[in-house]
Structure formats: C-alpha cells, structure tokens
Design a protein around this motif. Structure first.
Motif, PDB file in Angstrom:
ATOM      1  N   ALA A 304       2.637   3.563   3.295  1.00  0.00           N
ATOM      2  CA  ALA A 304       1.450   3.114   2.557  1.00  0.00           C
ATOM      3  C   ALA A 304       1.215   1.621   2.756  1.00  0.00           C
ATOM      4  CB  ALA A 304       1.604   3.452   1.076  1.00  0.00           C
ATOM      5  N   ALA A 309      -1.952  -0.691   1.806  1.00  0.00           N
ATOM      6  CA  ALA A 309      -1.803  -0.592   0.356  1.00  0.00           C
ATOM      7  C   ALA A 309      -0.842  -1.662  -0.156  1.00  0.00           C
ATOM      8  CB  ALA A 309      -1.284   0.794  -0.025  1.00  0.00           C
ATOM      9  N   GLN A 313      -0.723  -0.177  -5.558  1.00  0.00           N
ATOM     10  CA  GLN A 313      -1.401   0.999  -5.026  1.00  0.00           C
ATOM     11  C   GLN A 313      -0.405   2.044  -4.536  1.00  0.00           C
ATOM     12  OE1 GLN A 313      -3.871  -1.054  -2.131  1.00  0.00           O
ATOM     13  NE2 GLN A 313      -5.722  -0.675  -3.357  1.00  0.00           N
ATOM     14  N   TRP A 316       1.034   3.730  -7.557  1.00  0.00           N
ATOM     15  CA  TRP A 316       0.100   4.601  -8.264  1.00  0.00           C
ATOM     16  C   TRP A 316      -0.224   5.869  -7.457  1.00  0.00           C
ATOM     17  CZ3 TRP A 316      -1.732   5.056 -13.024  1.00  0.00           C
ATOM     18  CH2 TRP A 316      -2.884   5.835 -13.232  1.00  0.00           C
ATOM     19  N   HIS A 317      -0.436   5.713  -6.152  1.00  0.00           N
ATOM     20  CA  HIS A 317      -0.896   6.845  -5.340  1.00  0.00           C
ATOM     21  C   HIS A 317       0.237   7.627  -4.686  1.00  0.00           C
ATOM     22  CE1 HIS A 317      -5.148   5.869  -5.716  1.00  0.00           C
ATOM     23  NE2 HIS A 317      -4.860   4.594  -5.439  1.00  0.00           N
ATOM     24  N   ILE A 318       1.420   7.046  -4.535  1.00  0.00           N
ATOM     25  CA  ILE A 318       2.514   7.713  -3.832  1.00  0.00           C
ATOM     26  C   ILE A 318       3.658   8.061  -4.786  1.00  0.00           C
ATOM     27  CG2 ILE A 318       4.187   7.548  -1.960  1.00  0.00           C
ATOM     28  CD1 ILE A 318       1.328   7.606  -0.978  1.00  0.00           C
ATOM     29  N   PRO A 321       2.734  10.250  -8.467  1.00  0.00           N
ATOM     30  CA  PRO A 321       2.548  11.706  -8.377  1.00  0.00           C
ATOM     31  C   PRO A 321       3.845  12.467  -8.071  1.00  0.00           C
ATOM     32  CG  PRO A 321       0.797  10.572  -7.194  1.00  0.00           C
ATOM     33  CD  PRO A 321       1.816   9.539  -7.540  1.00  0.00           C
TER      34      PRO A 321
END
Length: 400
Positions: A304, A309, A313, A316-318, A321
């Motif tokens: 990322a 990123a 980021q 939050w995105h990797i 989740p």
C-alpha cells in the motif's frame, strides 16, 4: 469466553486452505491440527491466556465471597483489607499491588518467549471464507461436553436467578403463594432508578467498547509494527491495568483527580466512570488485536505504501478490515464487562448516579433480593441480546 472469542476469530482468519493442503500431502486430522492449526492460533491463544492469568490474579469478588470464610487469603483480599480496615495501610496495599504487577510482567515475558519462534503470518491477501465441515464421529461427544459445560456454568445459575426474581421473599421458597411479578413491573415501568441505572450502564458499556477498541488497535499496531524497546514497553504497559484490582485503580483515580494543581477534573462526573472502564479493560482489545496483527503479513502495508498510501490510509484500508473480527470480539468483551462492572463504580460514581451493578448491590444490602435478581436478569437479557446482534453482524462481515 475470553479464550473462545480470541481463538475462534483467529481460526476464522486462517480458514481451511492450509489444512486442506496438509491433508492433501498425507497428514491425518490430528497431525494437521498439531502442525498447522495450533501454530497459527498460538498468538491468539497465548494472548487470551495472558488475559485470563491477569484477570485471575486481580479478581476480587470470587475469593472475597468463597475463600474468605475458608481462611484462604489471596493478594487481592489482602489489598482490600489494608484499604478498608483502620488504620488504612496505603504502603502495604501498594506493595501487594506491585507484587501483582510483577507476576503479570513475568507472565508477559513468558508469552514473548513462547511466541519468539512460533509467530507466523497467515494472511497475505484477502481472507477466504471459512469452509465448515462435519465433526463426524466426534459430533455427539462434542455436543454432550458443550451441553454439560453450558448447563453447569450458564443455565443452572440463570435458572436460579430467574426463580429468585419471581419470589416475594427468600424465606417463602418456590411456591405459588410466594410468586410475584412486582419486581419486573417496577422495571418495565420505564421510570425510576432501576431503569435509569440500566440505561446508564448500557451507554457507558458501549462508549467504553468503542473508545477502548480504537485505542487498543493503535497500541497493538505500534507494538507489533515498530521495533525497539519502546514497543516492548508499550506492549507491557497495556497489560498492567488488567493486573491491578479494581479497588486499587479506583483509589488511584480518586487520589490523582483530586490534586489541587489540576486545572480541571472529571471527578464527580460520569466521565470518570468511562475513563476507569477504559483503563481497566484496555488490555482486551490490545491482546486480541495483537494476536490478529501477528497473522497479517507486513507486506500488505508495504504494498500500500509503494502505491502511494500513507500510514493512516494503509491502517484504515488494509489492516483494519483484516483484524476487524478479532477487534469486534474484544469490543464485545469490553461491553459485556463494562456494563456490569461493580468495584470501580461503587467508589467513583458521583452522588445521585448509580450503574445497574451498584443498584443490584444496594438491593442486596437492603435485603431486596428479588428486586436485585430481577434487575440482574433483565441486564443479562439486554446485554446478551446486544452481544448476539454484534456476533451476528460479525459473522456477516466475515462472509463478505
């Protein structure tokens, strides 16, 4: 529950593809479990067992009720004695508290030694859905064992609580003449201190779960993704609140927030209860997220970052989740414990404010056992419903 939620979420993250590969190469069910499943779930298992150890050495209610009359003193009851009997022995209570902290740090050191060469990243991309299989010949032994445990640990105490909540007086026993609905009628009226205390506890439990979950994820990420002694000390410090008895933490809050040099204080407000709950229960999300993060390969965050990123980021995105199942499970535990916490609530609740656990405690002190049991059973139903809804949402999230 502490061990179950942690290990079950860890198994859910790894799914069955590695087990299927082991079986394809000739491993039997037992060998595949010992060589594949157990090493992959070891971080979550070690983290949850560390929590259980810390919770056991700081538990006050159980030894105070069951062991005091049997002349079986433990460190926590010794601390409470030094804080409640005159003359107050604050140095003695502090020394015993430091012994508890030392025991927890020894256990923490043992956990790190155990995981030093048994730390495996099982997630290098999007997790696949868990493929469920039949237990086969083990189905009935497992069901019978689960039924026995559930009956002794859950159903029998709940039945006792429910039966007592419908009795007018304890001495009258279980008879038709002694049965009454008045305790529940008072609760269902929606007014009065019982309903207010229940709503306050549910709100504080939810707020503590969200705040502790966010802070716990940040601490666990810093402890697992950074190197150096600072990360080790941060990881160790996050465990310490769980090693101290609630009475010690509450006394510490009272002493600190009453210092005259403070420009403002949260003492005598409900915010001090929220801070105390987060302090006491922060180790849950830290340990759960720590175990989950150890299974997530750092190459995902590196990829990322390569594609532009920043750290926030990528988190939050990797990361979020992938560790969300374990984090939500820890937040459920925080909610369950915070919504019925007693010791800190007794000492820190401002005048005119009481949580449901304090309300139940005072009903018992006044001899209103039926009213206390009715409030207790209602609390169990409401908190249990919230937990079931959260777990249902978690299962749906894992299926996405």
């Amino acid at each position: 529950p502490v061990v179950y939620f942690a290990v079950s979420r860890s198994v859910g993250m790894t799914n069955n593809r590695l087990l299927e590969a082991a079986r394809t190469h000739g491993a039997g069910p037992t060998q595949a479990f010992l060589r594949v499943t157990l090493p992959l779930t070891l971080p979550a298992l070690a983290a949850s067992l560390l929590l259980v150890f810390a919770m056991s050495i700081e538990e006050y209610g159980t030894p105070a009720v069951l062991a005091a009359n049997a002349d079986f003193p433990v460190l926590v009851t010794g601390i409470e004695t030094r804080l409640s009997e005159w003359p107050i022995d604050l140095p003695g209570a502090a020394i015993l508290s430091m012994v508890l902290v030392g025991l927890a740090l020894l256990a923490f050191h043992g956990q790190r030694k155990l995981l030093r060469h048994h730390d495996f990243a099982a997630l290098g991309g999007k997790p696949a859905p868990m493929a469920q299989r039949s237990l086969g010949r083990w189905r009935w032994p497992v069901l019978i064992w689960a039924g026995v445990v559930a009956g002794l640990a859950t159903l029998a105490p709940l039945a006792t609580i429910l039966a007592t909540s419908f009795t007018r007086t304890l001495s009258g026993g279980l008879s038709a003449n002694n049965a009454t609905w008045q305790h529940y009628q008072h609760l269902l009226a929606g007014a009065g201190e019982a309903a207010d205390s229940l709503m306050l506890s549910l709100g504080l439990g939810l707020a503590a779960a969200v705040l502790a979950g966010a802070l716990g994820l940040a601490v666990a990420w810093c402890a697992t993704r950074t190197r150096g002694k600072q990360a080790v000390w941060l990881d160790a410090l996050s465990l310490l609140p769980n090693t101290l008895p609630g009475v010690v933490v509450a006394v510490g809050f009272i002493l600190f927030w009453n210092h005259p040099w403070l420009p403002a204080t949260v003492y005598h407000t409900v915010w001090v209860l929220l801070l105390a709950y987060v302090c006491l229960l922060l180790p849950y999300p830290v340990r759960y997220a720590n175990g989950a993060l150890r299974q997530v390969s750092g190459s995902l965050e590196a990829a990322a970052r390569v594609h532009g990123a920043n750290t926030l980021q990528a988190l939050w995105h990797i990361v979020l989740p992938l560790v969300m199942p374990a984090l939500l499970a820890s937040m459920v535990m925080v909610f369950a414990v915070a919504s019925r916490e007693l010791v800190a609530s007794l000492l820190l609740a401002p005048a005119g404010v009481q949580t449901v656990s304090v309300y139940i405690w005072r009903q018992f002190e006044q001899g209103s056992l039926g009213a206390g049991m009715a409030a207790g059973f209602t609390t169990i139903v409401l908190t249990g419903s919230c937990i079931l809804l959260a777990m249902r949402g978690l299962r749906r999230y894992q299926q996405l």
